[in-house]
Design a protein around this motif. Sequence first.
Motif, PDB file in Angstrom:
ATOM      1  N   GLU A   1      59.043  -4.519  15.186  1.00  0.00           N
ATOM      2  CA  GLU A   1      58.179  -3.745  14.301  1.00  0.00           C
ATOM      3  C   GLU A   1      56.778  -3.605  14.892  1.00  0.00           C
ATOM      4  O   GLU A   1      56.102  -2.607  14.672  1.00  0.00           O
ATOM      5  CB  GLU A   1      58.100  -4.434  12.934  1.00  0.00           C
ATOM      6  CG  GLU A   1      57.333  -3.653  11.895  1.00  0.00           C
ATOM      7  CD  GLU A   1      57.245  -4.381  10.553  1.00  0.00           C
ATOM      8  OE1 GLU A   1      57.563  -3.778   9.537  1.00  0.00           O
ATOM      9  OE2 GLU A   1      56.843  -5.569  10.543  1.00  0.00           O
TER      10      GLU A   1
ATOM     11  N   LEU B   1      56.942   3.224  15.817  1.00  0.00           N
ATOM     12  CA  LEU B   1      57.478   4.285  14.958  1.00  0.00           C
ATOM     13  C   LEU B   1      58.644   3.755  14.126  1.00  0.00           C
ATOM     14  O   LEU B   1      58.732   3.988  12.922  1.00  0.00           O
ATOM     15  CB  LEU B   1      57.944   5.467  15.817  1.00  0.00           C
ATOM     16  CG  LEU B   1      58.522   6.633  15.020  1.00  0.00           C
ATOM     17  CD1 LEU B   1      57.498   7.209  14.058  1.00  0.00           C
ATOM     18  CD2 LEU B   1      59.030   7.738  15.947  1.00  0.00           C
ATOM     19  N   GLU B   2      59.526   3.009  14.773  1.00  0.00           N
ATOM     20  CA  GLU B   2      60.651   2.423  14.052  1.00  0.00           C
ATOM     21  C   GLU B   2      60.141   1.465  12.972  1.00  0.00           C
ATOM     22  O   GLU B   2      60.680   1.399  11.861  1.00  0.00           O
ATOM     23  CB  GLU B   2      61.543   1.679  15.054  1.00  0.00           C
ATOM     24  CG  GLU B   2      62.980   1.569  14.610  1.00  0.00           C
ATOM     25  CD  GLU B   2      63.820   0.747  15.601  1.00  0.00           C
ATOM     26  OE1 GLU B   2      63.311   0.459  16.715  1.00  0.00           O
ATOM     27  OE2 GLU B   2      64.954   0.383  15.251  1.00  0.00           O
ATOM     28  N   GLY B   3      59.099   0.720  13.321  1.00  0.00           N
ATOM     29  CA  GLY B   3      58.504  -0.198  12.347  1.00  0.00           C
ATOM     30  C   GLY B   3      57.987   0.540  11.134  1.00  0.00           C
ATOM     31  O   GLY B   3      58.139   0.087   9.995  1.00  0.00           O
ATOM     32  N   LYS B   4      57.380   1.701  11.366  1.00  0.00           N
ATOM     33  CA  LYS B   4      56.844   2.460  10.235  1.00  0.00           C
ATOM     34  C   LYS B   4      57.940   3.108   9.395  1.00  0.00           C
ATOM     35  O   LYS B   4      57.870   3.131   8.181  1.00  0.00           O
ATOM     36  CB  LYS B   4      55.899   3.560  10.742  1.00  0.00           C
ATOM     37  CG  LYS B   4      54.524   3.039  11.124  1.00  0.00           C
ATOM     38  CD  LYS B   4      53.686   4.176  11.668  1.00  0.00           C
ATOM     39  CE  LYS B   4      52.298   3.723  12.069  1.00  0.00           C
ATOM     40  NZ  LYS B   4      51.634   4.739  12.897  1.00  0.00           N
ATOM     41  N   LEU B   5      58.936   3.687  10.063  1.00  0.00           N
ATOM     42  CA  LEU B   5      59.950   4.445   9.324  1.00  0.00           C
ATOM     43  C   LEU B   5      61.045   3.567   8.721  1.00  0.00           C
ATOM     44  O   LEU B   5      61.694   3.965   7.759  1.00  0.00           O
ATOM     45  CB  LEU B   5      60.576   5.534  10.198  1.00  0.00           C
ATOM     46  CG  LEU B   5      59.653   6.638  10.727  1.00  0.00           C
ATOM     47  CD1 LEU B   5      60.478   7.802  11.272  1.00  0.00           C
ATOM     48  CD2 LEU B   5      58.716   7.160   9.633  1.00  0.00           C
ATOM     49  N   LEU B   6      61.289   2.399   9.327  1.00  0.00           N
ATOM     50  CA  LEU B   6      62.346   1.536   8.787  1.00  0.00           C
ATOM     51  C   LEU B   6      61.824   0.178   8.327  1.00  0.00           C
ATOM     52  O   LEU B   6      62.221  -0.318   7.279  1.00  0.00           O
ATOM     53  CB  LEU B   6      63.453   1.324   9.839  1.00  0.00           C
ATOM     54  CG  LEU B   6      64.192   2.576  10.310  1.00  0.00           C
ATOM     55  CD1 LEU B   6      65.281   2.193  11.312  1.00  0.00           C
ATOM     56  CD2 LEU B   6      64.819   3.340   9.141  1.00  0.00           C
ATOM     57  N   GLY B   7      60.940  -0.439   9.115  1.00  0.00           N
ATOM     58  CA  GLY B   7      60.414  -1.753   8.740  1.00  0.00           C
ATOM     59  C   GLY B   7      61.260  -2.889   9.283  1.00  0.00           C
ATOM     60  O   GLY B   7      62.458  -2.726   9.533  1.00  0.00           O
TER      61      GLY B   7
ATOM     62  N   THR C   1      64.725  -3.927   7.320  1.00  0.00           N
ATOM     63  CA  THR C   1      65.880  -3.054   7.531  1.00  0.00           C
ATOM     64  C   THR C   1      66.398  -3.149   8.978  1.00  0.00           C
ATOM     65  O   THR C   1      67.609  -3.207   9.211  1.00  0.00           O
ATOM     66  CB  THR C   1      65.504  -1.596   7.202  1.00  0.00           C
ATOM     67  OG1 THR C   1      65.102  -1.537   5.835  1.00  0.00           O
ATOM     68  CG2 THR C   1      66.659  -0.652   7.429  1.00  0.00           C
TER      69      THR C   1
END
Lengths: 313, 313, 313, 313, 313, 313
Positions: free
Chosen positions: F200, F211-217, F220
């Motif tokens: 994240e 980006l993955e951290g922002k969109l999924l966290g 998840t």
Amino acid sequence: MSKGIAEAVVGEQFEGFLLIKSADKGVASNGKPFLTIIFRDRSGEIDAKLWEISKEDEEVFLPESIVHVHGDIRQFRGKPQLNIRQIRLTSPTDGVSPEDFMEKAPVPVEELQEYITKKIFEMQNPNIQRLVRYFVRKYEHDLFVYPAATKNHHEYAAGLAHHVVSMLKLADQIKSLYPDINADLLYAGIILHDIGKVKELSSPMSPTYTLEGKLLGHITMMVDEVSSAAEELGIEGEEVLLLQHLILSHHGKAEWGSPKAPQIREAEVLHLIDLMDAKMNMMNRALAKVKPGEFTERIYPLNNRSLYKPTIE
Amino acid sequence: MSKGIAEAVVGEQFEGFLLIKSADKGVASNGKPFLTIIFRDRSGEIDAKLWEISKEDEEVFLPESIVHVHGDIRQFRGKPQLNIRQIRLTSPTDGVSPEDFMEKAPVPVEELQEYITKKIFEMQNPNIQRLVRYFVRKYEHDLFVYPAATKNHHEYAAGLAHHVVSMLKLADQIKSLYPDINADLLYAGIILHDIGKVKELSSPMSPTYTLEGKLLGHITMMVDEVSSAAEELGIEGEEVLLLQHLILSHHGKAEWGSPKAPQIREAEVLHLIDLMDAKMNMMNRALAKVKPGEFTERIYPLNNRSLYKPTIE
Amino acid sequence: MSKGIAEAVVGEQFEGFLLIKSADKGVASNGKPFLTIIFRDRSGEIDAKLWEISKEDEEVFLPESIVHVHGDIRQFRGKPQLNIRQIRLTSPTDGVSPEDFMEKAPVPVEELQEYITKKIFEMQNPNIQRLVRYFVRKYEHDLFVYPAATKNHHEYAAGLAHHVVSMLKLADQIKSLYPDINADLLYAGIILHDIGKVKELSSPMSPTYTLEGKLLGHITMMVDEVSSAAEELGIEGEEVLLLQHLILSHHGKAEWGSPKAPQIREAEVLHLIDLMDAKMNMMNRALAKVKPGEFTERIYPLNNRSLYKPTIE
Amino acid sequence: MSKGIAEAVVGEQFEGFLLIKSADKGVASNGKPFLTIIFRDRSGEIDAKLWEISKEDEEVFLPESIVHVHGDIRQFRGKPQLNIRQIRLTSPTDGVSPEDFMEKAPVPVEELQEYITKKIFEMQNPNIQRLVRYFVRKYEHDLFVYPAATKNHHEYAAGLAHHVVSMLKLADQIKSLYPDINADLLYAGIILHDIGKVKELSSPMSPTYTLEGKLLGHITMMVDEVSSAAEELGIEGEEVLLLQHLILSHHGKAEWGSPKAPQIREAEVLHLIDLMDAKMNMMNRALAKVKPGEFTERIYPLNNRSLYKPTIE
Amino acid sequence: MSKGIAEAVVGEQFEGFLLIKSADKGVASNGKPFLTIIFRDRSGEIDAKLWEISKEDEEVFLPESIVHVHGDIRQFRGKPQLNIRQIRLTSPTDGVSPEDFMEKAPVPVEELQEYITKKIFEMQNPNIQRLVRYFVRKYEHDLFVYPAATKNHHEYAAGLAHHVVSMLKLADQIKSLYPDINADLLYAGIILHDIGKVKELSSPMSPTYTLEGKLLGHITMMVDEVSSAAEELGIEGEEVLLLQHLILSHHGKAEWGSPKAPQIREAEVLHLIDLMDAKMNMMNRALAKVKPGEFTERIYPLNNRSLYKPTIE
Amino acid sequence: MSKGIAEAVVGEQFEGFLLIKSADKGVASNGKPFLTIIFRDRSGEIDAKLWEISKEDEEVFLPESIVHVHGDIRQFRGKPQLNIRQIRLTSPTDGVSPEDFMEKAPVPVEELQEYITKKIFEMQNPNIQRLVRYFVRKYEHDLFVYPAATKNHHEYAAGLAHHVVSMLKLADQIKSLYPDINADLLYAGIILHDIGKVKELSSPMSPTYTLEGKLLGHITMMVDEVSSAAEELGIEGEEVLLLQHLILSHHGKAEWGSPKAPQIREAEVLHLIDLMDAKMNMMNRALAKVKPGEFTERIYPLNNRSLYKPTIE
């Protein structure tokens, strides 16, 4: 009284002595009066209905009386219910007394007393030690008889002391992990935080709220007593204020009944330990009633959650 | 000192004596230190900046000191601000004292004292009367010097007593409309409800919170004192409990600092009268500063509303 | 009809005339239909059950009809309930009419009328006076017949006018304490604030909501009427807008049904007086039913609180 | 004026005509007054500072005046800011007028007019048709000049009409998917729902709230106008009430300014379409300013979210 | 089976085949056990009571079994209830099967399949297309059998696919109005957003939550599957992450079950379309049951509102 | 570099090497650009301003670069601020590296590694053990370098591992007090609950969200990885689901980012231990900076409370 009422199986019959915890009159849809009774013995509680009651029934089957009951265990709205066939008041010759029907802490009272005494003995700060000793002596009897709450957690004889001792043990461990904690303050806060409940509640057996309990509450009553005690014992200094703050803030925030949120480290820790032990007590007792692979009934103070009991070892 | 600082007009100059209410150091974007000062005199307060200060300035211009100031009134973020040209500490020969700079209640202190004394005299219930008299004597001086709050409403000398007297007058009228109210309880609740503030706040002039004020708060402190006083005076009976409840519940609900909501009629009325008088004080003072057809500045404790001043008679 | 139905004692019998306020059909657990009836007379209301009803019963025992009833008063879920033994419709020869069964304001209607008239007469601002007079004439009859609400407070004949007059008296006193208040605006706001209820509710006797009441509500309907009336009367100027704002904002905030919060002093005062009088009415009536030392039943609009009735004088 | 101010690149210079949207005076940390200006042209807005201003500057650079500006585009707190070097008021010979500086709807006004006219023409219900036609005529000019809001969405010339037309198109499609919808009601609700804004806002160019807008709000004002119009046109029947309800409830719930929540299907749909189009407008405009792979600035009315612009096609 | 059970009129008799959706045992106030049954056929559902049941009844009348019933339609608490006179299990010779009793989507399954297939075919982005095709194939059967929810909206056979197709059609229209939307992303999000329900729910007929459904939920399960599928198909790139985000955020905010709020335009649109179609489905079905001029029963997921059905055309 | 930057005293000078954590450009009120820098070394952080910067300054003083600084420590808004006199980039000959400037866990990394390894070794359940070992190996390096959060608690090198080990020790003690707890599940949950943070966050040194951290966290992402790992390792059974649930629910409720609340005892305990250790870390570090008798600065994640440090022993 081999098998307890809380262990009775739906479909079986039950015969034995039970204590009436509460009894409320209603009128059935056929116009006949009936009683909604909660019975208890050491194993726990069960709901029951006594249909088509007479005037005498109403006057005789009162809270705190002991009865001999014969009936069937049924399922009602997902919970067992005792359908009463026969019920009679006990007489002295039955040789039963109310204490026999209260659920007890799973630890002997002597152990609880000993542990608390030991913790007080270990305190370094003489002011804190004297104040705590004063209250443990003052409420010597009630502390080891009262439940910690009327329902939800530690709602059994000596539940209050059991809750205090579990919290003290947790505190012991936490102190060893976070050595900056002032142990005297924390232990004193734990021992005193709920002791006001012995004045807030009317009796250990079928507790209701006293007038003082309703208008002031156990937190305010106890904060008040600490200052009287300090004056009586001639104790001055920050210790008195800090202990009052620990008691005042232990519910964590205003909405939960603490007009001041924790403002010292030990007060925050006290709040967290209280939460932890209350939740563990609720969860353990709910899970003890179900088999692996099942969910418990909904636990109201856990936001009405059901808990799952895993099937793995 | 003809015209007060709060009446100064943007664009004009100001010259006169002022009390420093608070002084905080900052660093400007050019790297130079400056002071953000709040000045006050009887007419009210004004914000000011003292640019490019020296070490001595910092040590000398402290809260509660009186200074002689010369400067210009400017507009800054919609509020007047005093731009300081010259400033010096006063000396004894200036013949000014801090009391000269505190805003005062719009009613003479003697009248306030008299009214409260009269109301106590009229009380029928001897227990309530003795308890109230005890506290009014105990806090005789402070009650007529302290503000009712550090900001928002009645934040001036004797503001506490002024608030109490306005509430007593409201209670008088309400009692005559709703005669079931127990007047002794209500009046006692009004007189005592905020008296704990004299211990919660450090001083009447530039009040901050005491340690006890922060960790316990004025409500808890006062509930506590009532029980000590009752013991000292040898008073027993429901009156003590009811007075404690009135004080405890006067913020109306848990989120607002009252761990118990009002549970007697007089407690609910006390809460409503407190609200009414505090709001009237805030609204009247904000509206006094604007002309018909204008809106006041936003009033934070009124949910940040601006009020409109109608143009009609 | 010596003793009213609301004064009936559990365990006693009742015989007399009653008005049916509502009647709903249900099916009992034995499969038989029954009626849940709310009866009323001047003393108040009682719940009742009529078991095993016939088709005719269903068609005959309708809201607003008057019946002669014989039955027993029982306790059901903590409230008295009338168990019907015999019930019959009244005939003209019984000499009873619906008005005999409505609870009435504790003040004669004439006094209410007179007080409102006097207040209108005292108004200084001709625009406000004309608008208020217009509406009091327009709703002359309904204003002195309708309740102020369907339940909770002033839910009796002329309750609306009674509420208005109590508020006017409170306003009188508050005006004398805070003379900056514009009395005309405040009095006009009080008289008009809830007058839209006569269109929101279907009838004074067993009121339900009209379609307009449901889709628009009394606040919107009344704001609307004020502008039509102003046009009709040829009145222009800020008064019209201010009166509309007073009506629109009197619930205090959006969540409570006022899309605009009070933005003039008189609107805030109107909101507070409305609250005060509604709460006093609820508290007084609940406390009138219990003895000193007891708690009232829970009062839903007071956050479901029970109130304690002190034992002291 | 080739490149718009909103398209200016940080680091570049700007020279051209701009409209002053707002101008607020402040005092810099060096004690000198300055102006915080928001400039606009058709491309959008930019913040600017005019340092060390004179009295005349203050009096001359007022909202709605057009100026010729020369300056540098800088970055300030993550947003471009115009640092003014030279600024002068325009004169008639400059040949510029305020309309040249307003952002415009991305669709020609004529198209918007035509579409709305067509939709009104298609209505089946004569009462609804007449009422809608009445208002479109009454506000013929303003409807095609005003923005839909002062900020957040459709805040440009004819933004109100653009919002209405987008919503009508959405409604068209939704009607074809869910044919039970009453198209006349829905279209009428869309056309009228925000038309009260032309009275709530002071002017299309630099809109502020009117007194009536503040004390009543566009929803209440419009509900009121519908009933006056119906009376004027001699229209009776449920249509009037339903249209009023559509307008009253279109914010969806009390907390959002609708004292009644939608209680007919078309009112709920109106609320959802309003939400959808407002959100699309906000999102599209924020995303238009960033490159693929970037996040937009935070969008306050979308719960302060930043949106990501994907890199995929 | 001419007239469906949901169309039965209170007061009439009913005779025909019904599917048992659920059957719960209770004990009546006379101490006798009974079953509370929910029956269903294609027209909808009805509540019923089977009084004084035997052991066999309990074992035989289970969810998903089909019975032949004879009884009366009554009113109970404002809803129709079937009072059972005769009931028997069906045998193979009755020639009925469970599918006959499930409410069906109002559109043939083939049409739904075709529409979804067409939309997938139209996709431009090969990665998105392959992933969506993968899941539609994987859940080919369940997607066209499962309901979209256990209650509230699209709770019928193929309800999931019907919901998806309605949303796709809405998306089509919205795309044409706001062409910046990435259609592939939006369509893919719509097709996949709730497909996890086929694993969250136990069966299409009388769905309950699976253990995985309870502990993880359909959103988390599906986000998880997307990454496995991408790995299996060898797909890399932002598409995978974006699809996961669309699924994860489609409930709109944390409190509603989406740990991340929508952060791309298409995710916000997906959330709004989902809301719109679910609400339309609920409103249309509730309104279909009432006549013009009436209100529907309260619709829980619409904040417990009743909707009014206008009388105008 | 004898004295750390966080230990510097207001009024003193500072000279030494520092790491730039962040550097943001602003424009001062005199129109000149400046940098707002956060410097860090092992002792902690300090804010600083670099006035009147050149283009080169802007390009050179970037996050993660090391500089040599000479300046004065001042007070600014209640916090120390470094006023820079001289600043230069370091060269290789200075012999400093980024790791020298990161605050470190107060326990050697080897100890943390050893403790975690030991706990994994002790696990009884082979499936759980294999899964945990898989992840500890996979993230072997990052787990012992990353902070547990970007701010608030354990925001230093190896903070993640330090947090995990403190929690494991707490779990040890709690397990011994409440032996029903499944230790393997709880320990596994602790080790894995935040491990997703290494994906994240972009880097251990000056972490921002990917980006993955922002969109999924991180929650998840990690739930997702557990299922991939289980598949890869060929592990099936309830253990996988339970571990996913532990990770998914560890924030305690939906509003805090867990779409499912804890539904097994170990998940609730995990949540409470996480809370306890995070709060202890925050409180201890804030209290370490103040003297007895003082209050700490406000701690945002503790509801913005200040904590008091008692004067008693």
